[in-house]
Design a protein around this motif. Structure first.
Motif, PDB file in Angstrom:
ATOM      1  N   ASN A 539       0.820  -1.213   0.000  1.00  0.00           N
ATOM      2  CA  ASN A 539       0.000   0.000   0.000  1.00  0.00           C
ATOM      3  C   ASN A 539       0.852   1.259   0.000  1.00  0.00           C
ATOM      4  O   ASN A 539       0.567   2.229  -0.715  1.00  0.00           O
ATOM      5  N   ALA A 542       2.389   2.397  -3.271  1.00  0.00           N
ATOM      6  CA  ALA A 542       1.521   3.035  -4.253  1.00  0.00           C
ATOM      7  C   ALA A 542       1.699   4.547  -4.259  1.00  0.00           C
ATOM      8  O   ALA A 542       1.317   5.219  -5.212  1.00  0.00           O
ATOM      9  N   SER A 547       7.147   5.152  -1.939  1.00  0.00           N
ATOM     10  CA  SER A 547       7.793   4.076  -2.696  1.00  0.00           C
ATOM     11  C   SER A 547       9.303   4.281  -2.726  1.00  0.00           C
ATOM     12  O   SER A 547      10.078   3.318  -2.670  1.00  0.00           O
ATOM     13  N   ARG A 577       2.449  -8.002  -5.135  1.00  0.00           N
ATOM     14  CA  ARG A 577       1.697  -6.749  -5.275  1.00  0.00           C
ATOM     15  C   ARG A 577       2.572  -5.555  -4.916  1.00  0.00           C
ATOM     16  O   ARG A 577       2.506  -4.499  -5.557  1.00  0.00           O
ATOM     17  N   ASN A 581       3.533  -2.414  -7.350  1.00  0.00           N
ATOM     18  CA  ASN A 581       3.331  -1.002  -7.036  1.00  0.00           C
ATOM     19  C   ASN A 581       4.642  -0.219  -7.058  1.00  0.00           C
ATOM     20  O   ASN A 581       4.681   0.942  -7.474  1.00  0.00           O
ATOM     21  N   HIS A 585       5.651   3.545 -11.028  1.00  0.00           N
ATOM     22  CA  HIS A 585       5.780   4.999 -10.947  1.00  0.00           C
ATOM     23  C   HIS A 585       6.508   5.610 -12.139  1.00  0.00           C
ATOM     24  O   HIS A 585       6.975   6.747 -12.067  1.00  0.00           O
ATOM     25  N   ASN A 626       3.923  -4.222 -15.141  1.00  0.00           N
ATOM     26  CA  ASN A 626       4.552  -2.927 -14.868  1.00  0.00           C
ATOM     27  C   ASN A 626       6.043  -2.930 -15.182  1.00  0.00           C
ATOM     28  O   ASN A 626       6.578  -1.959 -15.728  1.00  0.00           O
ATOM     29  N   GLU A 951      -2.295   0.485 -12.494  1.00  0.00           N
ATOM     30  CA  GLU A 951      -2.062   1.506 -11.484  1.00  0.00           C
ATOM     31  C   GLU A 951      -1.779   0.847 -10.135  1.00  0.00           C
ATOM     32  O   GLU A 951      -2.231  -0.256  -9.867  1.00  0.00           O
ATOM     33  N   PRO A 952      -1.063   1.559  -9.244  1.00  0.00           N
ATOM     34  CA  PRO A 952      -0.853   1.014  -7.899  1.00  0.00           C
ATOM     35  C   PRO A 952      -2.182   0.848  -7.195  1.00  0.00           C
ATOM     36  O   PRO A 952      -3.110   1.623  -7.403  1.00  0.00           O
ATOM     37  N   ARG A 953      -2.286  -0.159  -6.379  1.00  0.00           N
ATOM     38  CA  ARG A 953      -3.540  -0.435  -5.692  1.00  0.00           C
ATOM     39  C   ARG A 953      -3.284  -0.568  -4.202  1.00  0.00           C
ATOM     40  O   ARG A 953      -2.296  -1.125  -3.769  1.00  0.00           O
ATOM     41  N   GLU A 954      -4.206  -0.019  -3.405  1.00  0.00           N
ATOM     42  CA  GLU A 954      -4.131  -0.164  -1.969  1.00  0.00           C
ATOM     43  C   GLU A 954      -5.277  -1.052  -1.523  1.00  0.00           C
ATOM     44  O   GLU A 954      -6.419  -0.827  -1.888  1.00  0.00           O
TER      45      GLU A 954
END
Length: 965
Positions: A539, A542, A547, A577, A581, A585, A626, A951-954
């Motif tokens: 998380n 993200a 990061s 995951r 994430n 970026h 990614n 996209e990054p996910r939380e």
């Protein structure tokens, strides 16, 4: 060292309250300040002992090692009267090393059968209280040996999990060996026979408190012969003969409190016990379905006696025990604890009631019964919060665990009841839990952190936790040497990190470093703590700034280590995951390339795509997607077998979740940017599964499958494979039916690639290595494709706007056309020079439909505000687009869309930079730089973190309702 006692100021509303200060202490401290240095070894022994008593065992031992004087004091028997060994696996060697401290040990808490076997090696002959949990594997032999070595034992509690391997033989041995026994509470015994109960009656004359909880069979008649019993619980015990109970138990001369919760006791039995027993004062009957269905059973029916159940006012009933009415109300239990004039008999009743209430409320919460919302909101939450302030540590722990559990309504989907969570917050529960979390007792720390974590799934509660300083507390607990404490603290940070507003605070509190350190500290044997730490880092990763902190703290290496070495699926999923994430970026940091360069990272992620667990496969594919946007990573993934693995994944996920399908297609999309990879995907059989995914009902899957097929169609051999595998109808369907404009756009571009003439030569030879092509009708497929490409372009064409643009050279008319044609997300696609060149060449294609499609595509790639519009405009200039566009705009046979879209590009080029002004003049013969006031300012691109990548996910962790007593 400088110590200073400051006057404390607190706030009540807007008023300041000055708390008492102590001048004599301040004077003493001032003298110490003047000396500037303090010799801690000169402190009185009793002061040092008091300091030691406030520390946990580990800190106590560490402090004792600082000097000889403190080492001696640290061995003082008064510091070792109780042991909580639940966080440790006590083997024979460790028990032997602790034996020298256990001469005066009175109270012991342990966990598991292995620790139980080692208890006798502590040589604690004066042990009076033993409490154990996770006792399923404890045998009669072990329990009998413990009883034989501890004749002074007064209290034995095993539970709340079932003691499946303990029989009546062990109970008989306890009775014979422990004549001073006052309390015996056992859970989950299969059979408690008359012989064992008669032994207790004969050998344990002081046995006041008995609990046979969640047992299968208990001899009711023999239990009724234990005349000394005052407090009795058979909660959850099945196969009770209530007729025998009603005829026998009312004769027990000392029975004051009886707990029959979670049984099938009948109203007749309750009535007989309440009316016939002279000594009985309280009957607990929580969650007794037979009683709850009988409207005639009420608390007021039995005057002078209390019936505590889900359908009674528990607080009011208990308050009636007190003469002093100030103890009434929701804080009734706290009022009792603060009474100056204590009543021994009442204190014993209240102490038992606290234990029974905490146990039953936790069991009810675990069962997740429907229809209890009113009970929890009106009474349950308040009772749990009151029990959290008990002087009994195990009651406090169970109450905190109850709070962690009763809010959970769906374990699998991480769902909690927001009403219950906010009720806890409204009643001041957050401050209470945070205070418990600051306790030196690690058991309380663990359970409080668990409750905070589960409650924090609710955004309002998470905000309250942060405002009360909870993030700093959890970050501190995450550094604990106790794995259970660190695990629950990491879970709390995981859930708090879902909120964007909390990420920075977690980083500032040192949470990132603490989480990374947890992974290295518990790299083996700590699956729970590793999953939570990796989930929290995922998380945090993200967020762009966080990061970077994760990478600087060694997070890349830690997460890759988990992906490579850990076999637990939950850890693998969260580690993958987190890596996804970190890599999401784009150009804002170097994490993408850093992950790819970490030894074994790409190989590990490729391997995880073969996992039997869907969540692991999904996150691994997302990470590869990614990472594939870095050129070196893309080729390294292919070299590690990524093409074969992802094609196999795409082939196997036709019935999988949309999330897995999206990421599998997305990863192939990312790899297919390379021509060599694109060819390899086609040769490995990747076309057919992508076509199947293009038929998905999910919009996100449409986009990634269409994107992958668009890339693959650039190669003539792949284009033919798409035709042969039935891809034209699938792409046509996307072209007109998908909800996603992007999916429709890329499907149209794929079709345009396939039928711009480059595939024809390949079709003559066949796509397979043997030169044999499947029988397909290219003419029919071409007609179908061109018809739907034309229809797609027309959906973005407003006839009235086009007519105005055709009749006027004013930029405002072109602006209207542009806004109608804009596909916002298309501005985030990045094309290569070869792709731009192909669209420029398509402008010269004899097909009017392909000309219009090419002009439409080039427009999308160069609309101001697009992420790569300037890059694309440069490529168009290099490809000699000006001449082609001029020809398209001037051609009499060109479709109107091609003419207008070509003219719009000239306007767009002016807005990029002055270096393109000459290009616009060359093409149009006009200088629009002075006449573009009617054109809207370029819109800022959406915050996509990478070109078309995931996209990054939380996500928050599932609430943890597991019981740790």
């Amino acid at each position: 060292m400088n110590r200073r006692v400051r006057r404390k100021v607190t706030r009540k509303g807007k008023e300041k309250l000055i708390l008492p200060s102590y001048p004599e202490i301040e004077s003493e401290i001032a003298d110490l300040d003047n000396k500037q240095t303090v010799d801690w070894t000169s402190l009185p022994d009793d002061t040092v002992l008091q300091l030691f008593s406030c520390l946990n065992y580990r800190d106590r031992a560490n402090l004792s090692s600082t000097c000889r004087t403190w080492r001696v004091l640290g061995l003082s028997s008064c510091l070792w009267t109780s042991f909580d060994l639940r966080a440790h696996k006590i083997d024979a060697a460790m028990a032997a090393s602790l034996a020298s401290r256990c001469k005066n040990l009175h109270k012991l808490r342990f966990r598991g059968a292995e620790s139980a076997d080692a208890i006798i090696l502590l040589l604690a002959k004066n042990l009076r209280e033993i409490s154990g949990d996770y006792c399923r594997k404890i045998t009669d032999a072990t329990l009998s040996a413990i009883a034989a070595r501890h004749e002074a034992l007064e209290s034995l509690q095993l539970g709340p999990d079932f003691c499946e391997r303990i029989s009546s033989d062990a109970i008989k041995a306890i009775a014979i060996c422990c004549p001073k026994l006052k309390r015996l509470r056992l859970s989950g015994i299969r059979d408690v026979n008359a012989e064992a109960l008669n032994a207790l009656s004969k050998h344990c004359p002081n046995l006041l408190d008995i609990g046979f909880i969640d047992c299968l069979n208990v001899d009711e008649m023999a239990l009724g012969n234990i005349a000394s019993v005052r407090f009795l619980s058979v909660a959850g015990t099945s196969n009770m003969k209530w007729g025998a109970v009603s005829h026998q138990w009312h004769k027990l001369p000392s029975l004051v409190c009886l707990d029959v919760s979670r049984t099938d006791i009948s109203p007749v039995t309750v009535s007989r016990l309440m009316s016939s027993s002279q000594s009985l004062r309280i009957l607990c009957a929580f969650s007794c379905s037979v009683l709850e269905e009988d409207a005639g059973v009420t608390a007021s029916k039995y005057k002078g006696k209390l019936l505590l159940a889900l359908f009674t006012d528990v607080v009011k009933e208990i308050a009636s025990l007190f003469v002093d009415t100030t103890t009434q109300g929701e804080n009734m239990l706290l009022g009792w604890r603060m009474l100056k004039n204590k009543n021994k008999s009442l204190d014993e009743i209240m102490t038992w009631l606290e234990w029974i209430l905490s146990h039953n409320l936790l069991r009810i919460a675990e069962s997740n019964q429907h229809g209890l919302d009113n009970f929890w909101l009106d009474q349950g939450a308040a009772l749990l919060l009151s029990l959290m302030q008990s002087s009994q540590e195990d009651v406090q722990e169970r109450a905190a665990t109850g709070l962690a559990t009763f809010v959970v309504i769906d374990d699998e989907n991480a769902s909690i009841d927001s009403g219950r969570a906010e009720e806890v917050m409204r009643r001041g529960g957050i401050c209470l839990l945070l205070n418990l979390a600051k306790s030196w007792r690690e058991g309380l720390q663990s359970e409080a952190a668990k409750a905070i974590a589960n409650l924090s799934v609710n955004a309002n509660v998470a905000k309250a936790v942060a405002e009360e300083g909870g993030i700093d507390i959890l970050a501190g607990l995450a550094r604990s040497m106790n794995r259970l404490v660190a695990e629950e603290a990491a879970g709390g940070l995981w859930n708090l990190s879902v909120g964007e507003e909390h990420k920075g605070a977690i980083a500032e509190a040192g949470g990132v470093r603490a989480l990374v350190d947890l992974i290295f500290k518990w790299s083996s044997g700590g699956d729970g703590v590793l999953e939570r730490a990796a989930g929290a880092l995922a998380n945090l990763a993200a967020d762009d700034r966080c990061s970077t902190e994760v990478a600087l703290a060694g997070g890349v290496h830690a997460l890759v280590m988990l992906a490579r070495n850990c076999k637990f699926e939950g850890v693998q999923e969260q580690a993958a995951r987190a890596l996804a994430n970190l890599a999401a970026h784009g150009d804002s940091n170097t994490n993408n390339s850093a992950v790819g360069q970490e030894a074994g990272a790409l190989e590990a992620l490729v391997q995880l795509t073969h996992s039997p667990h869907e969540g692991v496969r999904q996150e691994a594919a997302g990470a590869l997607w990614n990472l594939s946007f870095d050129d070196r990573n893309r080729e390294a993934i292919a070299a590690a077998g990524g093409v074969e693995a992802l094609v196999a994944l795409a082939q196997s996920c036709s019935n999988a979740s949309p999330g897995l399908q999206e990421r599998a297609a997305g990863a192939l999309w990312g790899l297919s940017v390379s021509e060599a990879n694109s060819i390899a995907i086609g040769q490995q059989g990747g076309v057919a599964p992508l076509i199947a995914l293009a038929r998905s009902d999910a919009e996100d899957v449409h986009e990634t499958a269409a994107g992958a097929l668009w890339n693959l169609a650039f190669n003539p051999g792949n284009a033919l494979r798409i035709v042969e595998e039935g891809g034209v109808p699938a792409l046509v369907h996307l072209c007109y039916a998908s909800v996603s404009k992007m999916a429709r756009f890329m499907a149209a571009l794929a079709l345009a690639y396939m039928f711009d003439g480059r595939m024809d030569e390949c079709a003559l030879l066949g796509s397979s290595s043997e030169g044999i092509s499947k029988s397909v009708s290219l003419d029919g497929a071409r007609r179908m494709a061109l018809k739907n490409i034309e229809a797609f372009v027309q959906t973005f064409s407003d006839p009235q706007a086009f007519a105005s643009a055709a009749a006027s050279s004013a930029p405002a008319a072109l602006v209207q056309v542009t806004e109608r044609a804009r596909i916002q997300e298309a501005g985030h696609l990045r094309c290569s020079g070869a792709e731009i060149g192909r669209f420029v060449a398509m402008l010269r294609n004899p097909s009017p439909t392909l000309k219009a499609c090419a002009a439409f595509a080039l427009l999308q790639f160069t609309i101001p505000g697009g992420r790569h519009a300037l890059h694309h405009a440069s490529l168009m200039q290099n490809a000699g687009a000006s001449r082609a566009l001029r020809a398209a705009a001037a051609a009499a046979t060109a479709p109107l869309q091609a003419k207008i879209f070509s003219r719009i590009f000239s306007l767009n080029s002016v807005l990029f930079s002055s270096s393109f002004a000459s290009f616009a003049v060359e093409f149009t013969g006009s200088d629009f730089t002075q006449s573009s006031a009617g054109y809207p300012d370029p819109a800022f691109p959406f915050d996509f973190l990478a070109d078309s990548r995931e996209e990054p996910r939380e996500i928050g962790r599932p609430p943890n309702p597991d019981v740790i007593a």
